[in-house]
Design a protein around this motif. Sequence first.
Motif, PDB file in Angstrom:
ATOM      1  N   ASN A 221       0.808  -1.218   0.000  1.00  0.00           N
ATOM      2  CA  ASN A 221       0.000   0.000   0.000  1.00  0.00           C
ATOM      3  C   ASN A 221       0.841   1.268   0.000  1.00  0.00           C
ATOM      4  O   ASN A 221       0.336   2.353   0.276  1.00  0.00           O
ATOM      5  CB  ASN A 221      -0.957  -0.026   1.184  1.00  0.00           C
ATOM      6  N   PHE A 222       2.123   1.119  -0.307  1.00  0.00           N
ATOM      7  CA  PHE A 222       3.026   2.235  -0.560  1.00  0.00           C
ATOM      8  C   PHE A 222       3.217   3.152   0.655  1.00  0.00           C
ATOM      9  O   PHE A 222       3.400   4.357   0.512  1.00  0.00           O
ATOM     10  CB  PHE A 222       2.565   3.039  -1.791  1.00  0.00           C
ATOM     11  N   TYR A 223       3.239   2.539   1.833  1.00  0.00           N
ATOM     12  CA  TYR A 223       3.693   3.251   3.021  1.00  0.00           C
ATOM     13  C   TYR A 223       5.197   3.034   3.123  1.00  0.00           C
ATOM     14  O   TYR A 223       5.679   2.226   3.915  1.00  0.00           O
ATOM     15  CB  TYR A 223       2.982   2.719   4.268  1.00  0.00           C
ATOM     16  N   ARG A 229       6.264   4.724   7.898  1.00  0.00           N
ATOM     17  CA  ARG A 229       6.713   3.534   8.621  1.00  0.00           C
ATOM     18  C   ARG A 229       6.673   3.771  10.124  1.00  0.00           C
ATOM     19  O   ARG A 229       6.257   2.898  10.900  1.00  0.00           O
ATOM     20  CB  ARG A 229       8.127   3.167   8.168  1.00  0.00           C
ATOM     21  N   ARG A 230       7.099   4.950  10.553  1.00  0.00           N
ATOM     22  CA  ARG A 230       7.036   5.298  11.970  1.00  0.00           C
ATOM     23  C   ARG A 230       5.605   5.213  12.495  1.00  0.00           C
ATOM     24  O   ARG A 230       5.345   4.645  13.557  1.00  0.00           O
ATOM     25  CB  ARG A 230       7.599   6.709  12.185  1.00  0.00           C
ATOM     26  N   GLU A 231       4.652   5.768  11.726  1.00  0.00           N
ATOM     27  CA  GLU A 231       3.267   5.785  12.165  1.00  0.00           C
ATOM     28  C   GLU A 231       2.697   4.374  12.268  1.00  0.00           C
ATOM     29  O   GLU A 231       1.971   4.057  13.224  1.00  0.00           O
ATOM     30  CB  GLU A 231       2.432   6.632  11.204  1.00  0.00           C
ATOM     31  N   LEU A 232       3.025   3.491  11.322  1.00  0.00           N
ATOM     32  CA  LEU A 232       2.534   2.118  11.385  1.00  0.00           C
ATOM     33  C   LEU A 232       3.068   1.397  12.618  1.00  0.00           C
ATOM     34  O   LEU A 232       2.339   0.671  13.298  1.00  0.00           O
ATOM     35  CB  LEU A 232       2.935   1.356  10.120  1.00  0.00           C
ATOM     36  N   TYR A 236       0.975  -0.158  15.807  1.00  0.00           N
ATOM     37  CA  TYR A 236       1.076  -1.577  16.154  1.00  0.00           C
ATOM     38  C   TYR A 236       1.641  -1.774  17.567  1.00  0.00           C
ATOM     39  O   TYR A 236       1.118  -2.571  18.352  1.00  0.00           O
ATOM     40  CB  TYR A 236       1.944  -2.311  15.140  1.00  0.00           C
ATOM     41  N   ASP A 237       2.717  -1.079  17.889  1.00  0.00           N
ATOM     42  CA  ASP A 237       3.436  -1.323  19.146  1.00  0.00           C
ATOM     43  C   ASP A 237       3.165  -0.288  20.228  1.00  0.00           C
ATOM     44  O   ASP A 237       3.584  -0.478  21.374  1.00  0.00           O
ATOM     45  CB  ASP A 237       4.949  -1.368  18.881  1.00  0.00           C
TER      46      ASP A 237
END
Length: 303
Positions: A221-223, A229-232, A236-237
């Motif tokens: 999805n082109f992240y 990447r930081r936001e994902l 998640y964590d």
Amino acid sequence: MSTIAIEDAIAKVGMWAGRPLRFERIAAGITNLNWRITLSDPQEIYFLKIHGPGTESFIDRDVAHEAAIKAGDAGIAPRLLFYDAADGIEVYEYLHGFRSCGVLETQHPTIRENIVRAYKTVHATQTLSVVKDGFAQLDQHLNRLRRMGAELPRDFEEMLWQRRRAEAAIRAAGMDLVACFNDGYVSNYMYNDDLEVKIIDWEYAANNDPYWDLTMFSWENFYTDSQSRRELIEIYDGAYREDIAARVHLYVGVASIVWGLWATYQSLTSSIPFDFGKYADLIFARGRMAMAVPEWERALVTV
């Protein structure tokens, strides 16, 4: 396995016996035949899947069945209602009001968060009977293609060397093994007007590193930029971690090889009118890009 006719598949489903119905082909999916089944008295709608011919050569149907049940039990996927392994028939509850995501929809912050949280739910609650991490997936595809004598990219040995470096770094750091989706194809995410999310088609599921799923979602999805990447990772964590960002970057390179090999196999075997060879070239190119930037070398020592 040859593909059963839709009329014969319907006749196998005992809960529909003697009930008037109509069927409609759903033009979606890459490897299977999908149908909407509508019963008229009373009106009920179901989703029926017929396994595509030859898919048993690269899909473990037993673990896919196990994953479909467990993902449904976790509340993040439709519930499986009927299964015929011999003829490759699956019937699921119909997701009323849900529609498939495109890349535009997965950019919506609420949909994105709900997809990541759905992954977190299944990772935290489910395990499967088969382990197949990203490196094992790569080897499975590669061994099959080598037996077939398939032509691979001219720089493929260089890509494999980088894969070995990534594998050594990640295995030294360690990984948890939980039930993973292992796919990430954008239309496998479905959403409704309330932006609730379901994840469908657990055919490639197996126990794997949960950050492989996070990688596949970001990759498909082109992240791809550092902020996305930081936001994902934060979703998640709960907090950003440099070692996880490094792991995700390494997995982008490895996953590009995995799916480039998958597309190469499809180019040699699939009857679907799609240029899988060109698709493989594009995916391998994404892997080269991930491995060619300074971040790759930093990731190898940060993971």
